[in-house]
Design an enzyme around this catalytic site. Structure first.
Site, short mmCIF file in Angstrom:
data_model
loop_
_atom_site.label_atom_id
_atom_site.label_comp_id
_atom_site.label_asym_id
_atom_site.label_seq_id
_atom_site.Cartn_x
_atom_site.Cartn_y
_atom_site.Cartn_z
N LYS A 256 29.16 37.36 40.00
CA LYS A 256 28.73 38.38 39.69
C LYS A 256 28.87 39.21 38.52
O LYS A 256 30.39 38.98 37.69
CB LYS A 256 29.73 39.77 40.76
CG LYS A 256 29.63 40.99 39.80
CD LYS A 256 29.92 42.10 41.01
CE LYS A 256 30.72 43.86 40.38
NZ LYS A 256 31.56 44.61 40.58
N ASP A 261 30.18 48.25 34.58
CA ASP A 261 29.62 48.92 36.05
C ASP A 261 30.71 51.02 35.50
O ASP A 261 31.57 51.15 35.73
CB ASP A 261 30.59 47.75 36.78
CG ASP A 261 29.81 49.12 37.88
OD1 ASP A 261 29.65 50.30 37.77
OD2 ASP A 261 31.12 49.12 39.05
N LYS A 268 31.49 56.88 38.49
CA LYS A 268 32.59 56.56 38.43
C LYS A 268 33.54 58.03 37.27
O LYS A 268 32.27 58.11 36.33
CB LYS A 268 33.33 55.69 37.64
CG LYS A 268 33.03 54.51 38.19
CD LYS A 268 33.03 52.64 37.68
CE LYS A 268 33.35 51.77 38.86
NZ LYS A 268 33.85 51.17 40.44
N GLU A 340 27.82 48.10 43.53
CA GLU A 340 26.45 47.31 42.98
C GLU A 340 26.62 45.76 43.04
O GLU A 340 25.49 44.98 42.83
CB GLU A 340 26.04 47.69 41.15
CG GLU A 340 26.94 46.99 40.10
CD GLU A 340 28.05 47.87 40.36
OE1 GLU A 340 28.90 48.34 40.61
OE2 GLU A 340 28.85 46.30 40.00
N ARG A 342 27.25 44.30 45.22
CA ARG A 342 26.88 43.32 46.40
C ARG A 342 25.18 43.42 46.44
O ARG A 342 24.76 42.55 47.05
CB ARG A 342 27.61 44.11 47.72
CG ARG A 342 26.61 45.44 48.11
CD ARG A 342 27.44 46.32 49.05
NE ARG A 342 28.75 46.26 48.50
CZ ARG A 342 29.94 46.73 49.10
NH1 ARG A 342 30.25 47.46 50.19
NH2 ARG A 342 30.99 47.78 48.36
N1 BES Z 1 33.40 47.33 40.50
C1 BES Z 1 33.51 48.29 41.01
C2 BES Z 1 34.59 47.13 41.13
C3 BES Z 1 36.24 47.27 41.36
C4 BES Z 1 37.28 48.75 41.05
C5 BES Z 1 36.63 46.70 40.43
C6 BES Z 1 38.29 48.40 40.41
C7 BES Z 1 37.83 45.74 39.32
C8 BES Z 1 38.85 47.12 39.43
C9 BES Z 1 32.76 48.08 42.05
O1 BES Z 1 31.87 47.81 41.48
C10 BES Z 1 33.10 49.06 43.04
O2 BES Z 1 32.35 50.52 42.09
N2 BES Z 1 33.02 49.44 44.24
C11 BES Z 1 32.87 50.89 44.84
C12 BES Z 1 32.05 49.86 46.17
C13 BES Z 1 32.32 51.30 46.60
C14 BES Z 1 31.40 52.82 46.33
C15 BES Z 1 31.89 51.10 48.18
C16 BES Z 1 34.75 50.68 44.74
O3 BES Z 1 35.56 49.77 45.07
O4 BES Z 1 35.39 51.97 45.25
ZN ZN Z 2 31.06 46.64 40.27
MN MN Z 3 30.65 49.24 40.75
#
Ligand code: BES
Ligand code: ZN
Ligand code: MN
Length: 492
Positions: A256, A261, A268, A340, A342
């Protein structure tokens, strides 16, 4: 950092010696102790330093030796002294003396094997990592002064030979760490791809696919993530054919590479959003792994595929509720544009198995915050449809000290990602089992190929590291682990 294997330390070097439990000095340490009239054993005997793992003691300017200082590093019990204890001790030796103002550290390893001497050098080098290119005003006394690490070995030639492959692995780790540390205004998809291209000098073949090529291949889901960004999305395909049979079935690693992000329209919160510059840590690890494997001329055919995008909100960005068609033909309802990773991996995994028919695929991704909730911030999760591959990964994890814990892929949770309008949706059931639903999502794009998914969100960036070989900042997690998997299981 200059690394040297020598028969004797140079006179101006700070010398590090290892001490076992009950203040037991190594042979090399005893020799120094004699030269300085027992000052070392007196210093050690006087206080709390017992040789326990993690302890250090600094003896400055002892009479009778030319070394400006001797640092004793505890390594614990004799029968627990394995490669990892040694590596942590050597890394600690570096950290203990790096700011003292001397330019050479000599690690006394003359009663260890050539292999162990090489590992000491490897570890000290890993501990010396710094990303300081943007620091223009650091005062000289805040900068590490060590520029040379000497390892004193009984057979310096043999140690140097043993170090050659480890040096390539350290290069790979540093390549990953530099990518992960780089801010997102500098490292966007095209720049990331360009740096991968630079690895062709090692004999790798590196292809870079742009948006038009991905469009043709039907990688709509990966492209949809990048639509809100002014940066072009990229797919990097790196190949190393080191096996005797260049046409032998390869193994594959998929990363990935979300260079930033923001969450997209599902934005976020501002709090800690800056961390998302390292949301390409999985892709970074794949690039560093390929660098390591090519650098040490691994006897294996390997493919590394990295999906590179920037996830931004914009008038062109994808919307929550959009339905997109993946390269596999399956449709996805995008309920949350922040899920995103996935989406990127769905197309990257499908592409990898479709084009290369690999023996297995291992993907690495900073995929879910939920992984930190489940495992804390020192352990990565591994999900796999193959017990054999999972076991091999867990064995490599144990041998290298990069912690992994196996997580389940329960069939009964599949309904968490069923959508009323498309074949699958990109979020699960609220906050429940968020890392599992994400892994189940990926599994639907593996086409039954043996596959493992490493959710490295917990470990890609270290904030209060207790491991000397992994200083705070970009960890480079995965490179050493997967190099070991390849070396132990897949090299002829
Ligand atoms: N890149 C993030 C996950 C992440 C969070 C990595 C903190 C490292 C530290 C990922 O893209 C994400 O935002 N995931 C969401 C998924 C949710 C929206 C289903 C998450 O983990 O909140
Ligand atoms: Zn991410
Ligand atoms: Mn994300």
């Amino acid at each position: 950092m200059k690394i040297e294997f020598v028969g004797a330390a140079s006179g101006s070097a700070v010398v590090a010696v290892f001490v076992q439990d009950e203040r037991k000095l190594s042979k090399g340490a005893q020799a120094y102790d004699q030269q300085c009239g027992g000052a070392l054993s007196r210093a050690i005997g006087a206080g709390r330093f017992t040789g326990a793992k993690g302890q250090t003691l600094l003896l400055t300017a002892p009479a009778g030796v030319s070394a400006p200082a001797i640092v004793a590093i505890g390594v614990g019990a004799k029968d627990g002294f394995d490669d990892l204890v040694l590596e942590h001790a050597a890394g600690q030796a570096y950290s203990a003396v790096k700011l003292l103002g001397f330019d050479t550290l000599a690690i006394e390893a003359s009663d260890l094997s050539a292999d162990q001497a090489a590992r000491a050098a490897f570890a000290a080098r890993l501990a010396s990592y710094r990303f300081d290119k943007y620091l223009t005003k650091t005062p000289a006394d805040k900068k590490p002064s060590i520029t040379t690490i000497q390892v004193v070995a009984a057979d310096a030639k043999a140690a140097e030979a043993a170090y050659a492959p480890l040096s390539a692995i350290a290069d790979g780790v540093f390549f990953t760490r530099d990518l992960v540390a780089e801010p997102a205004n500098v490292l966007y998809p095209e720049e990331f791809a360009k740096r991968c291209k630079g690895l062709e000098k090692l004999g790798l073949t590196v292809e870079v696919l742009g948006e038009a090529e991905m469009e043709k291949l039907g990688m709509r889901t990966l492209l949809a993530v990048g639509m809100g960004s002014t940066k072009q999305s990229q797919l990097v395909v790196m190949r190393w054919n080191g096996a005797a049979d260049k046409n032998a079935q390869p193994i594959a690693f998929v990363g990935k590479g979300v260079c930033f992000d923001s969450g997209g329209l599902s934005l976020k919160p501002a709090d800690a959003m800056e961390d998302m510059k390292w949301d390409m840590g999985g892709g970074g690890a794949v690039a560093g792994l390929m660098c390591a494997l090519a650098g040490r001329k691994a006897k294996v055919n390997v493919v590394g595929v990295i999906g590179l995008v920037e996830n931004m909100p914009d008038g062109n960005a994808q919307r929550p509720g959009d339905v997109v068609v993946t390269m596999s033909g399956q449709t996805v309802e995008v309920l949350n544009t922040d899920a995103e990773g996935r989406l990127v991996l769905a197309d990257a995994l499908w592409y990898t198995q479709d084009r290369f028919k690999p023996k297995f695929m291992v993907d690495l991704a900073t995929l879910t915050g939920a992984m930190l909730i489940a495992l804390g911030d020192e352990i990565a999760g591994v999900f796999s449809n193959s017990d054999e591959l999972a076991d091999n990964l867990l064995a490599a994890s144990k041998a290298t000290g990069e912690p992994l814990w196996r997580m389940p892929l329960p069939a009964s949770y599949e309904r968490m990602i069923d959508s009323p309008i498309a074949d699958i949706k990109n979020t699960g059931k609220g906050r429940l089992g968020g890392s599992i639903s994400a892994a189940l999502f990926l599994q639907r794009f593996t086409n039954g190929v043996p596959w493992a998914h490493l959710d490295i969100a917990p470990v890609a960036w270290r904030k209060d590291s207790k491991v000397s070989t992994v200083p705070d900042g970009p960890a480079g997690f995965g490179v050493i682990l997967l190099d070991r998997l390849v070396a132990d299981r897949y090299e002829a």
